[in-house]
Design an enzyme around this catalytic site. Structure first.
Site, PDB file in Angstrom:
ATOM      1  N   TYR A  57       0.845  -1.204   0.000  1.00  9.72           N
ATOM      2  CA  TYR A  57       0.000   0.000   0.000  1.00  9.72           C
ATOM      3  C   TYR A  57       0.877   1.249   0.000  1.00  9.72           C
ATOM      4  O   TYR A  57       1.838   1.326   0.760  1.00  9.72           O
ATOM      5  CB  TYR A  57      -0.906   0.019   1.251  1.00  9.72           C
ATOM      6  CG  TYR A  57      -2.361  -0.107   0.878  1.00  9.72           C
ATOM      7  CD1 TYR A  57      -2.973   0.883   0.108  1.00  9.72           C
ATOM      8  CD2 TYR A  57      -3.116  -1.205   1.264  1.00  9.72           C
ATOM      9  CE1 TYR A  57      -4.297   0.769  -0.265  1.00  9.72           C
ATOM     10  CE2 TYR A  57      -4.440  -1.320   0.887  1.00  9.72           C
ATOM     11  CZ  TYR A  57      -5.022  -0.328   0.125  1.00  9.72           C
ATOM     12  OH  TYR A  57      -6.327  -0.439  -0.247  1.00  9.72           O
ATOM     13  N   GLU A  59      -0.394   4.902  -0.378  1.00  2.51           N
ATOM     14  CA  GLU A  59      -1.150   6.155  -0.550  1.00  2.51           C
ATOM     15  C   GLU A  59      -0.228   7.364  -0.399  1.00  2.51           C
ATOM     16  O   GLU A  59       0.622   7.399   0.500  1.00  2.51           O
ATOM     17  CB  GLU A  59      -2.295   6.224   0.473  1.00  2.51           C
ATOM     18  CG  GLU A  59      -3.427   5.302   0.084  1.00  2.51           C
ATOM     19  CD  GLU A  59      -4.638   5.407   0.997  1.00  2.51           C
ATOM     20  OE1 GLU A  59      -4.684   6.316   1.846  1.00  2.51           O
ATOM     21  OE2 GLU A  59      -5.540   4.567   0.845  1.00  2.51           O
ATOM     22  N   ASP A 203      -7.189  14.290 -24.672  1.00  6.68           N
ATOM     23  CA  ASP A 203      -7.299  12.878 -24.295  1.00  6.68           C
ATOM     24  C   ASP A 203      -6.709  12.067 -25.445  1.00  6.68           C
ATOM     25  O   ASP A 203      -7.363  11.851 -26.466  1.00  6.68           O
ATOM     26  CB  ASP A 203      -8.762  12.511 -24.053  1.00  6.68           C
ATOM     27  CG  ASP A 203      -8.927  11.070 -23.576  1.00  6.68           C
ATOM     28  OD1 ASP A 203      -7.985  10.273 -23.769  1.00  6.68           O
ATOM     29  OD2 ASP A 203      -9.989  10.747 -23.021  1.00  6.68           O
ATOM     30  N   THR A 229      -4.621   6.697 -21.455  1.00  8.46           N
ATOM     31  CA  THR A 229      -4.452   5.355 -20.921  1.00  8.46           C
ATOM     32  C   THR A 229      -3.070   4.874 -21.362  1.00  8.46           C
ATOM     33  O   THR A 229      -2.419   5.491 -22.211  1.00  8.46           O
ATOM     34  CB  THR A 229      -5.527   4.382 -21.447  1.00  8.46           C
ATOM     35  OG1 THR A 229      -5.562   4.471 -22.872  1.00  8.46           O
ATOM     36  CG2 THR A 229      -6.888   4.708 -20.877  1.00  8.46           C
ATOM     37  N   LYS A 232      -3.085   1.133 -24.890  1.00 10.83           N
ATOM     38  CA  LYS A 232      -3.540   1.046 -26.281  1.00 10.83           C
ATOM     39  C   LYS A 232      -2.294   1.062 -27.187  1.00 10.83           C
ATOM     40  O   LYS A 232      -1.494   0.142 -27.104  1.00 10.83           O
ATOM     41  CB  LYS A 232      -4.537   2.167 -26.571  1.00 10.83           C
ATOM     42  CG  LYS A 232      -5.799   2.053 -25.675  1.00 10.83           C
ATOM     43  CD  LYS A 232      -6.844   3.075 -26.039  1.00 10.83           C
ATOM     44  CE  LYS A 232      -8.138   2.858 -25.259  1.00 10.83           C
ATOM     45  NZ  LYS A 232      -8.197   3.641 -24.011  1.00 10.83           N
ATOM     46  N   ARG A 238      -2.866  -2.069 -18.343  1.00 10.18           N
ATOM     47  CA  ARG A 238      -4.095  -1.277 -18.233  1.00 10.18           C
ATOM     48  C   ARG A 238      -3.913  -0.275 -17.110  1.00 10.18           C
ATOM     49  O   ARG A 238      -3.812  -0.647 -15.947  1.00 10.18           O
ATOM     50  CB  ARG A 238      -5.287  -2.189 -17.959  1.00 10.18           C
ATOM     51  CG  ARG A 238      -5.527  -3.198 -19.060  1.00 10.18           C
ATOM     52  CD  ARG A 238      -6.892  -3.796 -18.956  1.00 10.18           C
ATOM     53  NE  ARG A 238      -7.839  -2.920 -19.567  1.00 10.18           N
ATOM     54  CZ  ARG A 238      -8.235  -3.008 -20.837  1.00 10.18           C
ATOM     55  NH1 ARG A 238      -7.739  -3.937 -21.612  1.00 10.18           N
ATOM     56  NH2 ARG A 238      -9.122  -2.184 -21.325  1.00 10.18           N
TER      57      ARG A 238
HETATM   58  N1  DSN Z   1     -13.207   1.537 -24.573  1.00 12.96           N
HETATM   59  C1  DSN Z   1     -12.138   2.322 -25.127  1.00 12.96           C
HETATM   60  C2  DSN Z   1     -12.062   2.114 -26.604  1.00 12.96           C
HETATM   61  O1  DSN Z   1     -12.250   1.002 -27.006  1.00 12.96           O
HETATM   62  O2  DSN Z   1     -11.810   3.023 -27.363  1.00 12.96           O
HETATM   63  C3  DSN Z   1     -12.381   3.692 -24.772  1.00 12.96           C
HETATM   64  O3  DSN Z   1     -12.755   3.778 -23.437  1.00 12.96           O
END
Ligand code: DSN
Length: 423
Positions: A57, A59, A203, A229, A232, A238
């Protein structure tokens, strides 16, 4: 090709779960994965995300924790933030958001009050739920106003964005989204944000890896906050990151913790650090450019087969197809392609007359197939399978779908995926 069994401890403790993981490994090996928000992480990223760092942990932030025993964790988090700052050229990086939606919610917490007006691209036009769309908390707790793309071009109309921003004076303007096949003009958004007094949030979840690899312009000189994120095109675990200029660092950190989250997921932070290290290598630049080259080649091959692509093609990793002229609903096509070993997602297209759960389009992309080493010369075959699969979806030809599945598995066997078990 049958993959060897892996995960020996899991197989002993929980054979039922181990069998499911093994089945997923086999599925990811055999299929052509075209969902543009997915990828294959490296073995190194997988290992980092499965370490004992998850037992701790932490924090707070490095050097300012509410728990002791942070001798190693602080260094892990500093590595990740330093690498993010170096890779994207930003003053500040927070690597703790659990994923993209919490990261974006933290931006609201940092810069807006409930009820404030915020602006983003409408979800059916290619935006994201968290950009103020009605069913999301961001659209329920804030007053979301939404821009779109032009009907005739499928492109953002900056005059419309400017008019809306000057009329509504939003606190936040989001640019970026989940189904945008074209380059985002961050400078144009920044000018509008300046004129209207808004904080600009880029974003870049979908295109972070392309930006890191120099295959898409960077938002960093233009946006106040960059949200992404990490799983991708960036090919990490993730998770998510928020990056900003120094002036916003405190507000962002406070919003993530203690504003929104508790302890960071240290094993994820470690895997983000590994992914950022990988993304800083010259080979990642090649990867990012290959993703775009493949998407352009695939778009060309689909256009040649009469597919209707939103905006007429792509500049990035993503292609949005309107299947109306093919006389097949997106969902029917997506499910048939899945049976053919080609994994896509059904998606609304701009001005879609159909509902989001049964829309007109299919969204595809090239990050995963590029991670396996497929190149532009393979894209005509991929387009051919998609074409045959969509036709088979319309005619109900299950034999054809099974034939495609076998051909796909054959090709994929020659391109082993990173992170999957090998002999
Ligand atoms: N679910 C993601 C996507 O597939 O683009 C976005 O949140």
């Amino acid at each position: 090709m049958t993959l060897p069994l892996s995960h020996p401890a899991l197989s002993v403790t929980d054979p039922e779960l181990a069998a499911l993981v093994g089945a997923e490994e086999q599925l990811q090996a055999d299929t052509l994965r075209l969902i543009p928000s997915e990828n294959y992480v490296s073995q190194a990223v997988l290992e980092a995300s499965g370490t004992v760092l998850q037992n701790k942990y932490s924090e707070g932030y490095a050097g300012r924790r509410y728990y002791e025993g942070q001798q190693n964790i602080d260094q892990v988090e500093r590595l990740a933030t330093d690498r993010a700052k170096a890779l994207f050229g930003v003053d500040h990086a927070n690597v703790q958001p659990y994923s993209g939606s919490p990261a974006n919610l933290a931006v609201y917490l940092a810069f807006a009050e409930p009820g404030d007006t915020v602006m983003g691209m409408a979800l059916p036009m290619g935006g994201h739920l968290t950009h103020g769309w009605g069913v999301s908390a961001t659209g329920k707790w804030f007053r979301g106003v939404q821009y779109g793309v032009r009907h005739d071009t499928g492109l953002i109309d900056f005059d419309e964005v400017r008019d809306l921003a000057l009329k509504e004076r939003p606190k936040l303007i989001f640019c970026g989204g989940t189904a945008l096949p074209r380059t985002i003009d961050f400078a144009a958004f920044a000018e509008i944000a300046r004129e209207s007094g808004a904080v600009l949030v880029a974003d870049v979840a979908h295109i972070a890896g392309l930006i890191a690899g120099g295959a898409h312009p960077s938002p960093v000189p233009h946006a106040d906050v960059v949200s992404t994120t990490t799983h991708k095109t960036l090919r990490g675990p993730r998770g998510a990151m928020l990056m900003s200029r120094e002036e916003h660092a405190k507000a962002i950190d406070k919003a993530v913790f203690p504003g929104l989250q508790g302890g960071p997921h240290n094993q994820t932070t470690a895997a983000i650090a590994v992914a950022l290290h990988e993304a800083a290598q010259p080979s990642f630049r090649d990867y990012a450019h290959a993703v775009v080259d493949n998407a352009k080649a695939l778009a060309e091959a689909l256009l040649a087969r009469g597919f209707d692509l939103v905006s007429g093609g792509t500049d990035n990793h993503l292609i949005l197809m309107d299947l109306t002229p093919k006389d097949v609903p997106g969902k029917v096509a997506a499910k048939a392609l899945d049976r053919a070993g080609i994994v896509v997602n059904y998606n609304t297209v701009p001005y879609d007359p159909r509902k989001p759960f049964d829309p007109s389009g299919v969204r595809i992309g090239t990050p995963s197939l590029t991670s396996r080493g497929l190149a532009t010369e393979h894209m005509p075959a991929v387009a051919g399978w998609i074409d045959r699969g969509v036709t088979a979806a319309r005619t109900g030809d299950e034999d054809e779908l099974a034939a495609i599945r076998a051909e796909v598995a054959d090709l994929m066997a020659a391109f082993p995926a990173p992170g999957l078990p090998t002999d």
